[in-house]
Design an enzyme around this catalytic site. Structure first.
Site, PDB file in Angstrom:
ATOM      1  N   GLU A  13      42.990  34.844  43.960  1.00  0.00           N
ATOM      2  CA  GLU A  13      42.061  35.869  43.462  1.00  0.00           C
ATOM      3  C   GLU A  13      42.739  36.758  42.419  1.00  0.00           C
ATOM      4  O   GLU A  13      43.894  37.174  42.612  1.00  0.00           O
ATOM      5  CB  GLU A  13      41.599  36.715  44.655  1.00  0.00           C
ATOM      6  N   THR A  62      43.813  35.875  39.687  1.00  0.00           N
ATOM      7  CA  THR A  62      44.910  35.138  39.044  1.00  0.00           C
ATOM      8  C   THR A  62      44.420  34.456  37.767  1.00  0.00           C
ATOM      9  O   THR A  62      45.218  34.165  36.884  1.00  0.00           O
ATOM     10  CB  THR A  62      45.453  34.054  39.992  1.00  0.00           C
ATOM     11  N   ASP A 108      34.888  31.163  37.581  1.00  0.00           N
ATOM     12  CA  ASP A 108      33.522  31.036  38.098  1.00  0.00           C
ATOM     13  C   ASP A 108      32.709  30.029  37.285  1.00  0.00           C
ATOM     14  O   ASP A 108      31.994  29.189  37.827  1.00  0.00           O
ATOM     15  CB  ASP A 108      32.804  32.401  38.056  1.00  0.00           C
ATOM     16  N   TYR A 126      37.011  46.201  37.376  1.00  0.00           N
ATOM     17  CA  TYR A 126      37.501  44.851  37.056  1.00  0.00           C
ATOM     18  C   TYR A 126      38.283  44.885  35.744  1.00  0.00           C
ATOM     19  O   TYR A 126      39.408  44.391  35.662  1.00  0.00           O
ATOM     20  CB  TYR A 126      36.320  43.880  36.957  1.00  0.00           C
TER      21      TYR A 126
HETATM   22  C1  GLA Z   1      35.327  37.532  39.234  1.00  0.00           C
HETATM   23  C2  GLA Z   1      35.649  36.940  37.872  1.00  0.00           C
HETATM   24  C3  GLA Z   1      36.605  35.755  37.991  1.00  0.00           C
HETATM   25  C4  GLA Z   1      37.833  36.123  38.822  1.00  0.00           C
HETATM   26  C5  GLA Z   1      37.412  36.782  40.130  1.00  0.00           C
HETATM   27  C6  GLA Z   1      38.592  37.310  40.913  1.00  0.00           C
HETATM   28  O1  GLA Z   1      34.591  36.621  40.004  1.00  0.00           O
HETATM   29  O2  GLA Z   1      34.471  36.512  37.232  1.00  0.00           O
HETATM   30  O3  GLA Z   1      36.982  35.332  36.706  1.00  0.00           O
HETATM   31  O4  GLA Z   1      38.713  36.928  38.097  1.00  0.00           O
HETATM   32  O5  GLA Z   1      36.526  37.870  39.924  1.00  0.00           O
HETATM   33  O6  GLA Z   1      39.419  36.267  41.301  1.00  0.00           O
END
Ligand code: GLA
Length: 385
Positions: free
Chosen positions: A35, A37, A172, A221
């Site tokens: 996560e 990463t 994702d 984020y």
């Molecule tokens: C969100 C982002 C991903 C990733 C996760 C954390 O889902 O869209 O790219 O960074 O958080 O792992």
């Protein structure tokens, strides 16, 4: 027969008076481990879910894209030759995707469509990546452009970061586009090498939705993203992926403690992903579970993206029968926990976790038992349903 597929198909026929030519499906995802990463060039181990977004589509002869969302009971219309690009809410994703595809010089055909999905929103299961990937797949089908999952994932990520404004990594979008039934994907986010790793026999993955939803997560984020960048610059690396824990410890006196902890999470999490892949191949269920809990502690204490409901759910899971490990999954600040359990204990686990979580928080969790699913696909209406 998939109920959502049928629903969008029937709604399409009612709304547009004819059958759709294509049904497009793009799944949500859950991340087993790895996560925060991905945007550090590191490793992740996600799987695509059965929960997905579906769009029934038919090309148009003109340049209009007309899309109706059954879930929002709301429609949008964009003219491709003169796109009105600053739209809000879910419309923003359509305009972001059109923007990025036109930037890439795709010759887009207009289409009409009806969409609906069952990926819980704001729950860390990537409902927005599913929407982006479904839209790109829809455009490629109606415009006669061959479907390239990795390229599409890159374009979807670009739409999300440059248009929507969340500096996300590639995980994702990549898993929604490339998922493989029965497998997790071990992804090297620097060079996008993908290795399919089967989920070991005898195990089940459970998604435990705390029902808490992220609030102003996008700013948190992006803040985590900048902190990682700052830490990697101090360490003299272009990506934290290239730093070792020894290099970090050597530099620790010159680095404020917050940046040290952020970098420590990323460096140790990358190592945990590598060990998790080994544990899966070695069928070492206990080690895999332990790595998941270690990941949770690191996200909670060093990266600080958990919340009290996620922590309560993880603690409940760890005391429930058959549980091998559990951790928060996704960006954090709310959403879901992923738990690894022994397959034959599923019922006992579900009963116990529901009681424990309700006692602690006065909320009933939603529990989803998941089997890794395929990534984005096109289904021909009626024949394949
Ligand atoms: C969100 C982002 C991903 C990733 C996760 C954390 O889902 O869209 O790219 O960074 O958080 O792992």
């Amino acid at each position: 027969m998939n109920k959502i597929a049928l629903k969008v198909q029937q709604a399409f026929e009612t709304r547009f008076g004819d059958r759709p030519t294509h049904l497009i499906k793009a799944p949500g995802r859950v991340n087993l481990i790895g996560e925060h990463t991905d945007y550090n060039g590191g490793f992740v181990l996600p799987l695509a879910l059965e929960e997905a977004l579906w769009i029934a589509v038919r090309p148009r002869k003109d340049q209009a894209v007309i899309l109706h969302s059954l879930d929002y009971d709301d429609s949008t219309e964009v003219n491709l030759s003169k796109p009105q690009l600053h739209l809000k809410g879910w419309h923003e994703y359509l305009s972001g995707v059109i923007w990025v595809l036109q930037e890439e010089n795709w010759h887009l055909t207009g289409w009409e469509g009806v969409m609906s999905g069952n990926v819980p929103q704001g729950a860390g299961l990537s409902s927005s990546a599913a929407l982006e990937i479904a839209l790109i797949r829809a455009f490629s089908e109606v415009s006669g452009i061959s479907w390239e999952p990795i390229l599409s994932a890159k374009l979807a990520q670009r739409a999300e970061s440059e248009w929507v404004g969340v500096n996300c990594g590639i995980m994702d979008q990549l898993i929604s586009a490339c998922g493989v039934y029965g497998h997790t994907l071990f992804i090297d986010c620097r060079n996008l090498d993908i290795q399919q790793v089967p989920l070991p026999q005898g195990l089940r993955l459970m998604i435990l939705d705390t029902k808490t939803r992220r609030g102003l997560v996008d700013s948190h984020y992006n803040e985590r993203h900048s902190q990682c960048k700052e830490a990697s610059t101090i360490l003299g690396k272009s990506l934290l992926r290239d730093a070792t824990i020894f290099e970090l410890d050597d530099q620790s006196t010159g680095m404020e403690s917050l940046l040290y902890r952020r970098a420590k999470h990323v460096i140790t999490e990358n190592e945990r992903v590598l060990q998790a892949v080994d544990a899966m191949y070695a069928n070492d269920h206990h080690h895999l579970g332990q790595l998941m809990y270690d990941s949770h502690k690191s996200l909670r204490d060093d990266f600080e993206v958990s919340n009290s409901s996620l922590d309560a759910m993880v603690e409940c899971a760890l005391t429930a029968p058959g549980c091998l490990g559990a951790r928060m999954t996704g960006g954090g600040f709310g959403g879901c926990v992923v738990a690894l359990i022994k397959a034959q204990k599923e019922e006992d686990f579900v009963n116990c976790i529901s009681k424990c979580y309700s006692n602690k928080t006065n909320q009933d969790p939603q529990i989803i038992s998941c089997i890794p699913a395929d990534g984005a696909s096109r289904i021909d209406p009626l024949t394949d349903l």
